[in-house]
Design an enzyme around this catalytic site. Structure first.
Site, PDB file in Angstrom:
ATOM      1  CG  HIS A   1      -0.300   0.247   2.519  1.00 34.86           C
ATOM      2  ND1 HIS A   1       0.204  -0.783   3.290  1.00 34.86           N
ATOM      3  CD2 HIS A   1      -0.047   1.388   3.202  1.00 34.86           C
ATOM      4  CE1 HIS A   1       0.726  -0.287   4.395  1.00 34.86           C
ATOM      5  NE2 HIS A   1       0.598   1.031   4.365  1.00 34.86           N
TER       6      HIS A   1
ATOM      7  CD  GLU B   1      -2.071   3.495   6.049  1.00 33.26           C
ATOM      8  OE1 GLU B   1      -1.844   4.234   7.012  1.00 33.26           O
ATOM      9  OE2 GLU B   1      -1.345   2.533   5.742  1.00 33.26           O
TER      10      GLU B   1
ATOM     11  CG  HIS C   1       3.599  11.221  -9.169  1.00 37.54           C
ATOM     12  ND1 HIS C   1       4.887  11.608  -9.486  1.00 37.54           N
ATOM     13  CD2 HIS C   1       3.282  10.233 -10.054  1.00 37.54           C
ATOM     14  CE1 HIS C   1       5.314  10.902 -10.510  1.00 37.54           C
ATOM     15  NE2 HIS C   1       4.366  10.044 -10.878  1.00 37.54           N
TER      16      HIS C   1
ATOM     17  CD  GLU D   1       2.560   9.811 -14.314  1.00 42.09           C
ATOM     18  OE1 GLU D   1       2.971   9.674 -15.482  1.00 42.09           O
ATOM     19  OE2 GLU D   1       3.280   9.607 -13.312  1.00 42.09           O
TER      20      GLU D   1
END
Length: 121
Positions: free
Chosen positions: A6, A55, A74, A116
């Site tokens: 995550h 998360e 990002h 993105e």
């Protein structure tokens, strides 16, 4: 063996963020964890296709926006519905940067994180 699990974003207003990620990207909660003392809540969002989750960490007593620095990081998504997402994100007025020569663009979430959007090859 090691694999991704995550990625975390700290959010100021959990409900606002949950609404954004659902509407903008179709991400939905997969599981949650609440602190026994009520000081935080974690919500793991899924795309419903992969095991990777985003998360969202909500600190219940936090009132000031997070300082994201110079945003040299990002999260990226790939999609085979690039044109549809581009149109939706344009209508939502959440596109913060476009790079037509690379064929990508970025959206910005309510806390200022950049995401993105990459077309499938």
């Amino acid at each position: 063996m090691i694999q991704f699990n995550h990625f975390n974003f700290n959010v100021l207003a959990l409900d606002r963020s949950l609404e954004f990620y659902d509407k903008a990207l179709g991400l939905t909660p997969a599981r949650e964890k609440n602190a026994s003392d009520g000081s935080f809540k974690l919500v793991y969002l899924t795309d419903g296709r992969t095991d990777f989750t985003l998360e969202l960490t909500y600190l219940t007593d936090r009132t000031n926006p997070y300082n994201l620095g110079e945003m040299e990081y990002h999260l990226a998504f790939v999609t085979d519905e690039y044109d549809n997402f581009y149109k939706k994100h344009k209508e939502m007025d959440i596109i913060c940067f476009e790079n037509p020569s690379m064929g990508i663009y970025f959206i910005q979430d309510p806390d200022g994180y950049w995401i993105e959007i990459v077309p499938a090859k």
